[in-house]
Design an enzyme around this catalytic site. Structure first.
Site, PDB file in Angstrom:
ATOM      1  N   CYS A 160      37.408  41.446  38.829  1.00 30.83           N
ATOM      2  CA  CYS A 160      38.632  40.754  39.253  1.00 30.83           C
ATOM      3  C   CYS A 160      38.330  39.754  40.365  1.00 30.83           C
ATOM      4  CB  CYS A 160      39.667  41.775  39.714  1.00 30.83           C
ATOM      5  SG  CYS A 160      41.268  41.059  40.151  1.00 30.83           S
TER       6      CYS A 160
ATOM      7  N   CYS B 184      44.047  49.324  39.737  1.00 30.87           N
ATOM      8  CA  CYS B 184      45.450  48.938  39.903  1.00 30.87           C
ATOM      9  C   CYS B 184      46.199  48.914  38.579  1.00 30.87           C
ATOM     10  CB  CYS B 184      45.546  47.581  40.593  1.00 30.87           C
ATOM     11  SG  CYS B 184      44.973  46.184  39.581  1.00 30.87           S
TER      12      CYS B 184
END
Length: 364
Positions: free
Chosen positions: A108, A207
């Site tokens: 990410c 997440c």
């Protein structure tokens, strides 16, 4: 023409990104807050994504919007779902399919926060992008390169997840939390303008899997069938049945679903033959590893044996080693054997407090 006084801050609605934006405005920057919409799992929408599920939760949008209003900066919620699926979620699924343990935060950072968001910042005329990471970025005139150092709040240092940053990216990144000595100090600043947000817990590890059931996530989103197979000993003896290789990682002892009268650990995962190899604790230690997709920060590359320290996981203590770089692959030889060297995870190199670089651990 990019404005060097203009910065886009990735706003998760959490403490760190909020204080980062607050500090930058205080320093005189023209700050824009951007919440990145990254993932939505319809199966978990009602139960989990309305709750505080980190940067992918629906509540994070409203939290980020609220604190931007309190700080006095413009706010945008932008859709990054496409690039996130392609570079993080698909990578996550493929890694488990191949018997590896992925690190989605590193992916990410590389493709979303410091590539896609930086591109969006430039479209908005901003020279910089900023995040709530704990790390120091500076320019070293002696080597004419940007360098990355460990944060002052060493217990929160996040340099392990930043080894992929390029020189081009580093000149456009600000990390205003680098000089804080502790997370508590950051929370105290946040409490001055938003007590509720200042008490939020740190973001969870994955997440986009808010219920932490990553196997369930793989079943819903993967393009492969999770099949049972055989546990093998290090001597090649069949020990019993496993529930699918995605359920296991190197060094694991608990949750094997089978007992042996003595502690046994996952030593290897063989996706080709759907095998999980088990052994006693001493078999989990290795003195060397190989890594691909290597990026160096302090130098373009290395020649000959190079002495440094390396971490094989985020929480590991840096260990002395020698590294050699050949044709895009790094060979790492540790002074002392390391426990649970895991394909798919990152090995990250340091010289004292400086981040040298890193790569992805592979089988050899």
């Amino acid at each position: 023409m990019l404005n060097k006084n203009k910065v886009v801050v990735g706003m998760s609605g959490g403490v760190d990104s909020t204080v980062a934006a607050y500090q930058l405005k205080k320093m005189g920057y023209e700050v824009i807050g951007v919440n990145m919409r990254l993932w939505q799992d319809d199966f978990l929408e009602e139960e989990h994504f309305m709750k505080d599920g980190g940067c992918c939760s629906l509540s994070s949008v409203e939290d980020a919007r609220r604190v931007c209003e309190q700080i006095g900066i413009p706010f945008f919620a932008l859709d990054f779902k496409g690039v996130f699926k392609e570079t993080v979620v698909d990578y996550f699924i493929d890694a488990y399919k191949n018997g590896e343990t992925p690190n989605p935060c590193i992916a990410c950072n590389k493709y979303v926060k410091f590539e896609a968001l930086l591109e969006k910042a430039h479209q908005l005329g901003a020279y910089y992008v900023a995040t709530g990471h704990y790390a120091k970025i500076s320019y070293d005139d002696s080597i004419e390169r940007y360098v990355v150092q460990k944060a002052s709040a060493i217990e929160k240092d996040q340099t392990y997840a930043l080894y992929n940053l390029t020189q081009e990216q580093l000149q456009h990144i600000l990390m205003p939390l680098s000089e804080f000595s502790s997370k508590e100090e950051v929370r105290q600043i946040a409490a001055k303008f938003d007590v509720q947000m200042s008490q939020k817990s740190d973001s969870q590890e994955i997440c986009f899997v808010p219920d932490q059931d990553y196997v369930g996530f793989l079943k819903r989103n993967g393009d492969f069938k999770i099949e049972s197979g055989d546990f093998f000993s290090t001597e090649g003896e069949i020990l019993g049945k496993h529930e699918g290789i995605v359920n296991y990682t190197i060094g694991q002892r608990k949750g094997l679903g089978i007992t042996f009268g003595k502690p046994m650990y996952v030593v290897d995962i063989d996706p080709e033959y759907n095998r999980v190899v088990l052994g006693e604790n001493n078999t989990v230690f290795k003195s060397e590893l190989w890594a691909k997709d290597v990026n160096f920060i302090q130098m373009a590359s290395i020649k000959g044996p190079y002495r440094c320290e390396a971490k094989i996981r985020y929480s590991a203590k840096p260990a002395p080693c020698t590294i050699e770089y050949h044709d895009g692959i790094v060979h790492v030889i540790f002074d002392e054997p390391q426990r649970a060297v895991t394909p798919g995870q990152a090995v990250v190199f340091y010289q004292d407090e400086y981040l040298v670089g890193g790569g992805t651990i592979i089988r050899k």
